[in-house]
Design a protein around this motif. Structure first.
Motif, PDB file in Angstrom:
ATOM      1  N   THR A  38       0.792  -1.228   0.000  1.00  0.00           N
ATOM      2  CA  THR A  38       0.000   0.000   0.000  1.00  0.00           C
ATOM      3  C   THR A  38       0.827   1.284   0.000  1.00  0.00           C
ATOM      4  O   THR A  38       0.309   2.344  -0.343  1.00  0.00           O
ATOM      5  N   ALA A  39       2.106   1.207   0.398  1.00  0.00           N
ATOM      6  CA  ALA A  39       2.937   2.418   0.376  1.00  0.00           C
ATOM      7  C   ALA A  39       3.341   2.783  -1.051  1.00  0.00           C
ATOM      8  O   ALA A  39       3.788   3.901  -1.299  1.00  0.00           O
ATOM      9  N   LEU A  41       1.390   1.570  -3.950  1.00  0.00           N
ATOM     10  CA  LEU A  41       0.302   1.440  -4.907  1.00  0.00           C
ATOM     11  C   LEU A  41       0.049   2.764  -5.615  1.00  0.00           C
ATOM     12  O   LEU A  41       0.410   3.810  -5.078  1.00  0.00           O
ATOM     13  N   ASP A 237       1.936   0.474   3.956  1.00  0.00           N
ATOM     14  CA  ASP A 237       1.488   1.767   4.506  1.00  0.00           C
ATOM     15  C   ASP A 237       0.694   1.472   5.785  1.00  0.00           C
ATOM     16  O   ASP A 237       0.683   0.328   6.272  1.00  0.00           O
TER      17      ASP A 237
ATOM     18  N   THR B  50       4.542   7.488   5.873  1.00  0.00           N
ATOM     19  CA  THR B  50       5.074   7.074   4.572  1.00  0.00           C
ATOM     20  C   THR B  50       5.425   8.294   3.719  1.00  0.00           C
ATOM     21  O   THR B  50       6.492   8.355   3.101  1.00  0.00           O
ATOM     22  N   TYR B  54       9.196   9.438   2.136  1.00  0.00           N
ATOM     23  CA  TYR B  54       9.426   9.692   0.714  1.00  0.00           C
ATOM     24  C   TYR B  54       9.885  11.146   0.491  1.00  0.00           C
ATOM     25  O   TYR B  54      10.780  11.411  -0.320  1.00  0.00           O
TER      26      TYR B  54
END
Lengths: 264, 264
Positions: A38-39, A41, A237, B50, B54
């Protein structure tokens, strides 16, 4: 292999939970680990090289959990990275595309099939290749708004119905008598799609076909077990977001979710 | 600082190119490096932890390119990770939210402002906090389908107009006289939004306000230079996809794109 196998399923997010839901129904004498990336996607709009890197990471993570069988529960990952994952793992595995194509080929009398999928899956032409190998003509259609519409909870919304007409009406003018839902989010649009699709066109869900192939590969696991499957979830995530978004795809409560960081 | 600064801009993808376009217009006596984290986009639906990870990676990458000034060209990253990035870098920096909020506060006579943004930006309430600090009431509205609709190229489509009405009509019943476009994709919807928004409501684009703040911070760079800005691009997914998707956001040709892998 143990009497009761541990089956690993991965996807870019929660969509693969529609595959897991079918597995729990058709292959109940097994335990499961599910990995949702999910982090990072979605995979559907990204390049083959990036998707392959992520898919291999997911597959390796599941192998570390001791799985006996691996299911690529994501059409895009399967379309763009099946061979890369195949080369990178030791575990017996299956993707969603060959089973979906096989099921479609089995019921199409006109030998003419529509495939709805993400941009990445369509660009790979994985479904077309799998169908042409079975003597079937395939028309692949990217439907980039379907995933965000499902995620907005608009699976039955009039806007979604208009978008579906825009994407699909021209395809319905052809000779196709089968339409494959080639993305794990699309089963949530099935009632709407069924309403707007001509009756002569049968709708095939790759998730169902894939679970059937797993049941054939693991016959002991396909009969009812002494206890319900144990299912653990991993997400890259937030676990809370995974739980909240995932339950509508799985159709049941999600409890045991662990956060995983594959990038550290 | 050199006479002609090197300014770094980052975003989850191509949306921040609307910020870069404004910078090129308002701060032309500078050179630019732009980083698009296209392998991990979108940030808008992901958790703060998250996004912070990033964003710090992107900022560090730009610092390695020797930048003199950093612009967080992504509302979600700015909303969820401004302080984390601030703590992680040495370079003078600016985000898009404070300038957007300041511009909105400056023109709202009713002291009542609507903010349209991603789910992540709304959940952080960064705009509300920035506006309340200026004595302004803020109504934040997540518009999750706007980004996919823009990316589908449907910026002027009747479906997009319906979605905009569904998201916004209730907000228009309030007293607000300013609406902030709090996502870098939304300027591509500006003509459509202008049409459906009551005349009494002024539309503010955070990208424009941010470029104005950079011009104030770097006055030498805000006057015309002897040569056009040199602009280099870095993307974490395919350079070809970046180029193709990016040109409509930047409004000009994109040539020099380099692939970067921050996860290896």
């Amino acid at each position: 292999m143990k009497q009761r196998p541990l089956i690993g399923v991965f996807d870019s997010g929660v969509g693969g939970l529609t595959v897991l839901a079918e597995l729990l129904r058709q292959v109940p004498n097994a335990d499961y680990v599910y990995f949702g990336d999910t982090a990072r996607l979605p995979y559907g709009s990204k390049s083959a090289a990036t998707v392959a890197k992520y898919a291999i990471g997911a597959a390796h993570y599941l192998e570390q959990q001791g799985i006996d069988f691996l299911v690529i529960g994501c059409n895009t990952a399967c379309a763009q990275a099946y061979d890369s994952v195949r080369a990178a793992v030791k575990t017996p595995m299956i993707g969603v595309i060959e089973p979906g194509a096989e099921a479609a080929a089995g019921v199409s009398r006109k030998k003419d099939v529509i495939v709805l999928a993400t941009e990445g899956t369509v660009n790979s032409h994985a479904y077309r290749k799998a169908l042409e190998a079975r003597g079937i003509k395939a028309e692949e259609k990217a439907c980039p708004l379907f995933v965000p519409l499902v995620e907005e909870g608009w699976g039955e919304h009039s806007v979604t119905e208009q978008v579906a007409h825009i994407y699909l009406d021209d395809l319905f003018k052809g000779a196709a008598d089968v339409m494959v839902l080639g993305c794990t989010h699309y089963p949530l649009l099935r009632p709407l799609l069924r309403r707007i699709t001509p009756e002569r066109i049968q709708i095939i869900d790759s998730a169902e076909s894939t679970a059937r192939k797993v049941a054939e590969a693991l016959p002991h696991a396909a009969s009812g077990g002494v206890s319900a499957p144990d299912v653990r979830f991993f997400a890259t995530d937030s676990v809370e977001k995974f739980r909240r978004a995932g339950e509508k795809f799985l159709g049941q409560r999600i409890v045991d979710v662990t956060h995983v960081d594959l990038e550290s």
